[in-house]
Scaffold this motif. Structure first.
Motif, PDB file in Angstrom:
ATOM      1  N   GLN A 184      -0.622   9.443  -9.607  1.00 33.60           N
ATOM      2  CA  GLN A 184      -1.989   8.976  -9.822  1.00 33.60           C
ATOM      3  C   GLN A 184      -2.971   9.818  -9.021  1.00 33.60           C
ATOM      4  N   TYR A 243       6.061   2.856  -4.067  1.00 38.35           N
ATOM      5  CA  TYR A 243       6.439   4.032  -4.864  1.00 38.35           C
ATOM      6  C   TYR A 243       5.910   3.869  -6.291  1.00 38.35           C
ATOM      7  N   LYS A 252       0.821  -1.218   0.000  1.00 37.26           N
ATOM      8  CA  LYS A 252       0.000   0.000   0.000  1.00 37.26           C
ATOM      9  C   LYS A 252       0.853   1.265   0.000  1.00 37.26           C
ATOM     10  N   MET A 278       3.049   5.620  -8.580  1.00 38.17           N
ATOM     11  CA  MET A 278       1.911   5.916  -7.713  1.00 38.17           C
ATOM     12  C   MET A 278       1.811   7.400  -7.363  1.00 38.17           C
ATOM     13  N   GLY A 279       2.958   8.091  -7.343  1.00 35.73           N
ATOM     14  CA  GLY A 279       2.953   9.490  -6.926  1.00 35.73           C
ATOM     15  C   GLY A 279       2.181  10.415  -7.844  1.00 35.73           C
ATOM     16  N   ASP A 318      -5.938   8.861  -7.944  1.00 31.23           N
ATOM     17  CA  ASP A 318      -6.606   8.027  -6.940  1.00 31.23           C
ATOM     18  C   ASP A 318      -5.733   6.806  -6.678  1.00 31.23           C
ATOM     19  N   LYS A 319      -4.891   6.901  -5.658  1.00 30.84           N
ATOM     20  CA  LYS A 319      -3.924   5.834  -5.388  1.00 30.84           C
ATOM     21  C   LYS A 319      -4.605   4.540  -4.954  1.00 30.84           C
ATOM     22  N   LYS A 320      -5.662   4.657  -4.158  1.00 36.85           N
ATOM     23  CA  LYS A 320      -6.358   3.458  -3.691  1.00 36.85           C
ATOM     24  C   LYS A 320      -6.976   2.705  -4.860  1.00 36.85           C
ATOM     25  N   THR A 360      -6.059   2.857  -7.941  1.00 38.78           N
ATOM     26  CA  THR A 360      -4.974   2.320  -8.769  1.00 38.78           C
ATOM     27  C   THR A 360      -4.460   1.012  -8.205  1.00 38.78           C
ATOM     28  N   SER A 361      -4.271   0.974  -6.867  1.00 41.77           N
ATOM     29  CA  SER A 361      -3.778  -0.243  -6.233  1.00 41.77           C
ATOM     30  C   SER A 361      -4.759  -1.397  -6.392  1.00 41.77           C
TER      31      SER A 361
END
Length: 850
Positions: free
Chosen positions: A564, A509, A506, A561-562, A566-568, A570-571
């Motif tokens: 994006q 990088y 979570k 990830m930096g 919406d990181k959540k 994306t993950s």
């Protein structure tokens, strides 16, 4: 004018006079009144209209409900959700023991010799209209089904006791319905026989093919479509003694039945197959003689490619029979033999259904004994063969290996994991990335046909392809195991779906995944369609992932990830693609790398979502277009806009970043040519294959030049009778050639071998480009791997570009001499085509011609 009027009058009279007894077998039969005739159920006589698929199935379902001789089973659904069905037709007594009958037939493949065949029925698979616009077969199935359900008498009871009939009334529901709708929509009250009449000239792509425009009669061995997979499942379940395949051909022909051209039979076919086929042919001749129909045999068609319905059985202890009826292509059409009516075409097909059943009954013992002998002979050949097993593997992509294993298993071929690693010819095959196929199993000859490379032939003319070596098509490494003792410790468990292990952090990088998986393009597209920012590596590097250093190569996908929004989300999406698209995802905690470029380097190039349009319609090869449509839509979930040639003027090309032009002739005016030129100047990518390259060259969209073909004979006099043979010898109808690849080029991202197998049809050869970086794939010095290609044509294409990239302003023109998506089973080159779509605009100007 008088002749045309006379033909029309005659034809109207012929059609009006046709009743059900026109089709039914002659004899002392009574008919069960509880079984509705086709006319009573449909509201019209057979041949008066073209039956729709839903009507056909509903009739079959109805008589199956009413007749204890019938059982009804759905074996697949087409892409358009239409049912494919098979009717099992036999005596009431046989139905009570149907599972036992089936098991005894299956045992004829085994080593058991104590099976009593004296009371066993023959099994006959009657298959109709696998080409949708060859409808006489499916319409004939109405008559055959009615007779077999309703006819009463000692002769019928004897037939049903001695045979199990698998009646497949329509093997291509989507194409069949498309065609029936066309001809019924254009039928006049007064039958029109003129060939130019709209009824006889279907709109592109015509009804021959299935939903995605594939020829299903080339898919028996390939099994890439649901219709074929279901049909082959029935074949393997029952293992029939005879399989008939009812087709149509040109209007001016007569009626063909096998055997075909004797010298064009595949060498692996058992020596007794063709004599038995000829014995059965006498029954067809007798039936057609009775009604005065013209016919021919032993010419034009062959028994070579095992992917056709009439040839697939020949390598499995059965007799495959092709029937070809001259087509009325509607309800009525003029021909050189006089007016050809739809009812007449149906009657010939009905006749040969019953001639086949008569032969199956009369030759019952011989057919059953042949099957037993075939597999005994096959076992003997397997034991003598120096090849004891085939080992197949891929260190990078388990998905192509999985799909290959599934193809083998569909044909009742046993496939196993390797129990221990082994190195053959310098390549390592281990437990996780390899499978083993023992040669000594019942399907030995079919296995041989799937794996063999063949370059010598008794005849150099082929009705279809001359090569289909499956591991090459899937771009898999494979080797022959010749030490029988090694099998005892190398053969592991039955082959199963490989698992993909990924890691998710979570606090990552960035996420990374390689471009190796067959479904990587689907994973990438899923990210792009969800507005995830994605980059691709154009250089090699190492990174710390999952706490360890790992090497990555060209084509690695980077999801930083930096950046994006919406990181959540994306993950979560990364986890989804790992599960559903079978890509192995790696988590990186830092952008600083131990070797090579860091993750923020400009050598990671941003990727744009694919916006693809393909030109279709008149002049375009519907097969090749359908293969692209199927690849993007069914396999990779990439939206594809298809625009007809005649509507291209209305297209706003600037809404798309990729234009696909498959093989074909393109009738686009100069205004449309200028539109393509302008779009290319602005940065578009044009992917052109085969004859579309001629269009590109003639309109000066790229500086393409062709190698002149020097295969034309000299001016010496030759016998006229040798013309077909001499000209046929220069046709490359389907061979496998070797290409040398540039693994650093964006079109080859995801590949790791320096050589690749390419499927080749035709003799087009491109000249070398002026730019040395513009040829990612080139034919080798000795290009032929398998199949037939004349020595002159091998010389013609050797060392020429198989793919060449040209610049046009800010845009690219990618010219592909071959079909990279052939029949949906050439998985080994699919990714090159996908790379052209996804990465074509990333190819630097230094690697193209301007």
């Amino acid at each position: 004018m008088k002749t045309v009027l006379l033909i029309c009058v005659l034809c109207v009279t012929i059609c009006a006079q046709v009743k059900l007894d026109y089709y039914l077998p002659k004899g002392e039969y009574s008919y069960d009144e509880n079984i509705p005739t086709p006319k009573k159920f449909l509201g019209y006589e057979v041949g008066e209209w073209h039956v729709g698929h839903d009507q056909l199935i509903n009739y079959m379902k109805k008589i199956a409900q009413l007749s204890p001789r019938f059982s009804f089973s759905e074996y697949a659904r087409s892409y358009e959700a239409r049912p494919l069905i098979v009717l099992t037709i036999t005596s009431i007594e046989n139905h009570k023991n149907i599972e036992d009958i089936q098991k005894k037939h299956q045992k004829l493949r085994s080593v058991s010799t104590d099976i009593n065949i004296s009371t066993m029925p023959t099994v006959v698979y009657i298959g109709h209209s696998i080409h949708g616009n060859e409808p006489s077969g499916a319409n004939a199935s109405l008559v055959a089904a009615y007779f077999l359900a309703a006819a009463q008498g000692e002769e019928v009871e004897k037939l049903l006791q001695n045979t199990v009939i698998l009646l497949d009334p329509c093997m291509n529901p989507d194409g069949f319905n498309r065609f029936a709708s066309w001809v019924n929509s254009h039928k006049s009250k007064n039958a029109i026989a003129a060939a130019i009449n709209r009824e006889h000239i279907e709109a592109w792509p015509r009804g021959r093919t299935n939903h995605y425009w594939f020829d299903l009669n080339r898919d028996w061995l390939l099994t890439q479509h649901p219709e074929s997979q279901g049909r082959v499942r029935i074949f393997q379940k029952w293992q029939p003694n005879i399989l008939t395949d009812h087709h149509e051909m040109g209007t001016h022909a007569t009626y063909f039945f096998q055997p075909g051209v004797p010298e064009r039979t595949h060498p692996l076919t058992h020596s007794k197959n063709q004599p038995l086929t000829k014995k059965i042919a006498k029954f067809h001749a007798k039936k057609l003689d009775e009604i005065g129909s013209l016919y021919f045999s032993e010419e034009r068609f062959d028994d070579f490619y095992y992917g056709k319905g009439s040839t697939y059985p020949d390598v499995q202890g059965a007799i495959g029979i092709l029937f070809e009826q001259a087509s009325s292509r509607g309800h009525l059409q003029e021909s050189e033999h006089g007016p050809l009516s739809f009812p007449f075409t149906i009657r010939n097909q009905v006749q040969t259904v019953f001639s086949t059943l008569e032969a199956a009954q009369e030759l019952r013992s011989e057919l059953l004994e042949y099957r037993r002998e075939f597999y005994a002979s096959s076992r003997s050949l397997a034991q003598k063969d120096e090849t004891k097993a085939y080992i197949v593997g891929d260190n990078k992509d388990p998905q192509r290996l999985l799909q290959f294993s599934q193809l083998l298993q569909r044909h009742d071929i046993n496939v196993y994991h390797l129990a221990k690693p082994i190195t053959v010819d310098g390549l390592e095959y281990n437990e996780d990335n390899s499978l083993l196929v023992p040669a000594n199993q019942p399907q030995y000859l079919l296995i041989k046909a799937i794996f063999e490379k063949r370059t010598s032939f008794a005849d150099n003319i082929f009705y279809d392809v001359s090569a289909w070596t499956m591991p090459l098509a899937f771009h898999l490494n494979y080797a022959q195991l010749k030490n029988k003792a090694q099998l005892t410790y190398l053969q592991g468990k039955n082959y199963q779906h490989p698992t993909v292990t990924s890691s998710f952090d979570k606090n990552a990088y960035a996420y990374l995944f390689t471009w190796d998986s067959y479904y990587a393009p689907r994973a990438l597209n899923r990210l792009l369609q969800n507005n995830i920012k994605v980059k691709v590596a154009t250089k090699k590097f190492s990174a710390i992932v999952n706490g360890q250093q790992r090497d990555f190569t060209y084509g690695t996908i980077l999801v930083p990830m930096g950046i994006q929004s919406d990181k959540k989300q994306t993950s979560l999406l990364m986890q989804k693609i790992a599960t559903e698209d079978y890509v192995q995802v790696y988590s990186a905690k830092t952008g600083f790398t131990p070797i090579g470029m860091d993750l923020g380097s400009g050598n990671f190039r941003s990727i744009k979502p694919p916006k693809v349009v393909m030109i279709v319609g008149s002049g375009v090869n519907a097969y090749d277009a359908g293969e692209v449509w199927h690849l993007l839509d069914a396999r990779f979930d990439i939206p594809l806009v298809m625009v007809d040639v005649e509507h291209f003027s209305s297209l706003n090309l600037n809404d798309y970043n990729t234009l696909v032009m498959v093989d074909g002739g393109y009738n686009l005016n100069q205004s449309n040519v200028k539109k393509v030129q302008s779009w290319l100047q602005s940065g578009g990518t044009l992917v052109a294959s085969k004859r579309a390259i001629n269009w590109v060259a003639s309109n000066q969209l790229a500086s393409v030049a062709f190698v002149a073909n020097g295969t034309n004979p000299s001016n010496q006099r030759l016998p006229y009778a040798t013309r077909v043979k001499n000209e046929g010898a220069q046709i490359t109808g389907g061979a496998i050639l070797q290409g040398k690849v540039d693994l650093t080029h964006p079109l080859l991202y995801g590949y790791h071998n320096d050589l690749i197998a390419l499927f080749r049809r035709g003799n087009m050869a491109l000249k070398e480009t002026q730019n040395p970086y513009a040829v990612p794939v080139q034919y080798s010095e000795e290009p032929l791997i398998s199949g037939y290609m004349s020595k002159e044509n091998q010389q013609h294409v050797k060392n020429t570009p198989a793919i060449a990239v040209y610049g046009k302003g800010n845009g690219k023109v990618i010219c592909i001499a071959d079909n990279l998506n052939f029949r949906a089973f050439w998985l080994g080159t699919n990714k090159i085509f996908m790379n052209a779509i996804l990465f074509g605009n990333l190819i630097d100007s230094g690697s193209t011609e301007r």
